[in-house]
Design an enzyme around this catalytic site. Structure first.
Site, PDB file in Angstrom:
ATOM      1  N   ASP A  82       0.855  -1.174   0.000  1.00  0.00           N
ATOM      2  CA  ASP A  82       0.000   0.000   0.000  1.00  0.00           C
ATOM      3  C   ASP A  82       0.904   1.241   0.000  1.00  0.00           C
ATOM      4  OD1 ASP A  82      -2.315   1.653   0.420  1.00  0.00           O
ATOM      5  OD2 ASP A  82      -1.825   1.701   2.549  1.00  0.00           O
ATOM      6  N   ASP A  84      -0.373   4.993   0.963  1.00  0.00           N
ATOM      7  CA  ASP A  84      -0.698   5.996   1.981  1.00  0.00           C
ATOM      8  C   ASP A  84      -0.559   5.432   3.386  1.00  0.00           C
ATOM      9  OD1 ASP A  84      -1.765   8.335   0.299  1.00  0.00           O
ATOM     10  OD2 ASP A  84      -2.892   6.627  -0.476  1.00  0.00           O
TER      11      ASP A  84
END
Length: 290
Positions: A82, A84
């Site tokens: 991922d 963020d």
């Protein structure tokens, strides 16, 4: 067979020999060895301890992460990450919202979506809608002034790639950000949502289809198939509820500084260490870092 791995923040190398030995003796483990003095240590186990969860919580309060991983296939061939609050320290949509003057409203929606309280797709549409009319040039300014890399990220990517792995950045954020972050960190590929722009301004609509929880699972399956490897060969890392699909499917799924709901379901968790902790989980010592 399993390996118990203790990790801490490199900025606070608080793991002491007495702690490692006490835990090893209590669980009947094998010889302990340091992967990085004060930061990471490990020892072998014949079985999963009955008191694993309670011991994790006790050490968590001491600033130490405790995880137990299977020995077989410990070093992974694909890093699926991922972006963020995982590879960067911010939520990119929250930073854009701050520039648009709707930061508090968007941040509140982001927090609820990442904790699994509301549907990710609907939350993304609502948040992007609040950005309608924002000058697209703000994206570059946010990247330059507001976005910082998560500590240890470049070392994680570089070291795994140096040992033959591939790295893919798969984000519920936006390609305007992942394209930059992927290049900075050395990822081989990136996937994310698209911010639609007309006449130099954000339209308030995301491109379709939206990349959410299922799309991250699809990415894992597509990339592993293309590489000719199994899901057990994947190390996945994320912090939000939309990451849980890939975290639970991967051979090594790590919740990094994650929301409570994610920690409760993920197999492994890192609350105190940086991204180099994911290397220690795979058995790399700091002397192996690229």
């Amino acid at each position: 067979m399993y390996t118990c791995v203790l990790t801490a923040s490199p900025d606070r190398p608080t793991i002491e020999q007495t702690l490692v030995e006490a835990l090893r003796n209590g669980w009947g483990g094998g010889d302990a060895q340091w992967l990085s003095p004060g930061v990471a240590a490990e020892f072998g186990l014949d079985r999963l301890p009955d008191t694993l969860r309670t011991t994790q919580d006790e050490l968590d309060a001491m600033g130490v992460d405790l995880n137990v991983v299977p020995d077989m296939g410990r070093r992974k061939r694909l890093l699926l990450a991922d972006m963020d609050s995982t590879m960067i320290q911010q939520e990119c949509i929250d930073e854009l919202a701050a520039e648009a003057g709707v930061g508090d409203r968007v941040a509140a929606i982001t927090a609820r979506a990442m904790n699994g309280e509301i549907d990710f797709d609907g939350a993304l549409r609502e948040r992007v809608g609040l950005l309608a009319g924002l000058d697209a040039s703000v994206i570059d300014r946010v990247i330059a002034d507001r976005i910082t890399l998560m500590p240890g990220g470049r070392t994680l990517v570089t070291t795994m790639k140096a040992h033959g792995a591939r790295a893919a950045l798969v984000s519920g954020g936006f390609t305007a950000f992942t394209s930059v972050i992927a290049e900075r960190l050395g990822f081989d590929e990136h996937r994310a949502n698209i911010l639609l722009i007309e006449d130099g301004k954000l339209t308030g609509e995301p491109g379709m289809p939206i990349l959410g929880r299922q799309a991250k699972v699809d990415a894992l399956q597509q990339i592993t198939q293309a590489m000719g490897i199994a899901s057990d060969d994947v190390l996945a890392v994320g912090d939000g509820a939309n990451d849980l699909g890939m975290l639970t499917l991967a051979g090594m799924g790590v919740a990094l500084h994650a929301k409570p709901a994610v920690q409760a379901e993920a197999g492994l968790r890192i609350n105190h260490g940086d991204l180099t902790s994911l290397l220690y989980l795979q058995g790399y010592a700091d002397t192996d870092f690229a």
